[in-house]
Scaffold this motif. Structure first.
Motif, mmCIF file in Angstrom:
data_model
loop_
_atom_site.group_PDB
_atom_site.id
_atom_site.type_symbol
_atom_site.label_atom_id
_atom_site.label_comp_id
_atom_site.label_asym_id
_atom_site.label_seq_id
_atom_site.Cartn_x
_atom_site.Cartn_y
_atom_site.Cartn_z
ATOM 1 N N LEU A 167 -9.009 -16.425 52.638
ATOM 2 C CA LEU A 167 -10.049 -15.687 51.914
ATOM 3 C C LEU A 167 -11.328 -15.572 52.737
ATOM 4 C CD1 LEU A 167 -9.605 -17.034 48.271
ATOM 5 C CD2 LEU A 167 -8.902 -14.813 49.206
ATOM 6 N N ILE A 168 -11.699 -16.626 53.444
ATOM 7 C CA ILE A 168 -12.892 -16.580 54.290
ATOM 8 C C ILE A 168 -12.697 -15.579 55.429
ATOM 9 C CG2 ILE A 168 -14.257 -17.921 55.941
ATOM 10 C CD1 ILE A 168 -13.875 -20.348 54.055
ATOM 11 N N THR A 169 -11.533 -15.573 56.024
ATOM 12 C CA THR A 169 -11.240 -14.620 57.086
ATOM 13 C C THR A 169 -11.300 -13.191 56.578
ATOM 14 O OG1 THR A 169 -9.840 -16.255 58.192
ATOM 15 C CG2 THR A 169 -9.533 -13.945 58.830
ATOM 16 N N LEU A 170 -10.723 -12.944 55.390
ATOM 17 C CA LEU A 170 -10.767 -11.598 54.806
ATOM 18 C C LEU A 170 -12.205 -11.187 54.462
ATOM 19 C CD1 LEU A 170 -7.659 -11.656 52.423
ATOM 20 C CD2 LEU A 170 -7.925 -10.359 54.551
#
Length: 174
Positions: A167-170
């Motif tokens: 989620l952080i990467t997205l």
């Protein structure tokens, strides 16, 4: 060794294991490392002190103090801004909670019907909530604590180590 000395030694060894695990995973900056490390450290110590029939539970005084400290920690994070924020998002919050509870009931029913887990254990294993709080409630209600802890440990590890980084990467990509 007298029983009261043995209980005290057991409590001290559990706390030492928790502190060591928390320190190691906290220092290497594992997400939720202090919580996960303290659980793993205590579990390793407890496993090494097996008695006939399985691992020993922490003395009641240790469990009560732990839950009281958890309550204090949580309470200090609630302020007027937090309450205002919850009031602004009450509708989607309630909808999300309702959906989560439906999913939890379905999973609890699966545990009861398919795997013959008792109802209290199944509900607490699938219930949303913090690991420590749910574990404390499970212990007080006589649920199979090992099952509840195992399910919540898998949930936390999955969220923290797999879902959160994705989620952080997205979010950064957007």
């Amino acid at each position: 060794m007298r029983p009261e000395h043995e209980r005290l030694a057991h409590a001290a060894s559990l706390m030492a294991g928790a502190a060591a695990g928390a320190a190691v995973l906290g220092l290497v900056r594992v997400p939720a490392g202090v919580l996960i490390g303290s659980v793993l450290g205590s579990a390793l110590v407890n496993r090494s002190r097996l008695v006939e029939g399985g691992p020993r539970s922490a003395p009641r005084a240790v469990r009560i103090c732990g839950l009281a400290l958890l309550g204090c920690t949580v309470a200090t994070q609630i302020d007027a801004e937090t309450v205002d924020g919850l009031l602004r998002i009450w509708a989607p919050l309630l909808a999300g909670v309702a959906l989560l509870l439906v999913a939890d009931v379905v999973l609890a029913c699966l545990l009861v019907l398919r795997y013959r887990v008792d109802v209290v254990t199944a509900v607490l294993a699938c219930a949303p909530g913090g690991f420590s709080a749910i574990s404390g409630v499970a212990d007080e209600m006589g649920a199979q604590l090992g099952v509840v802890i195992a399910v919540h440990t898998v949930r936390i590890l999955t969220v923290v180590l797999l879902v959160l980084p994705v989620l952080i990467t997205l979010a950064r990509a957007l």
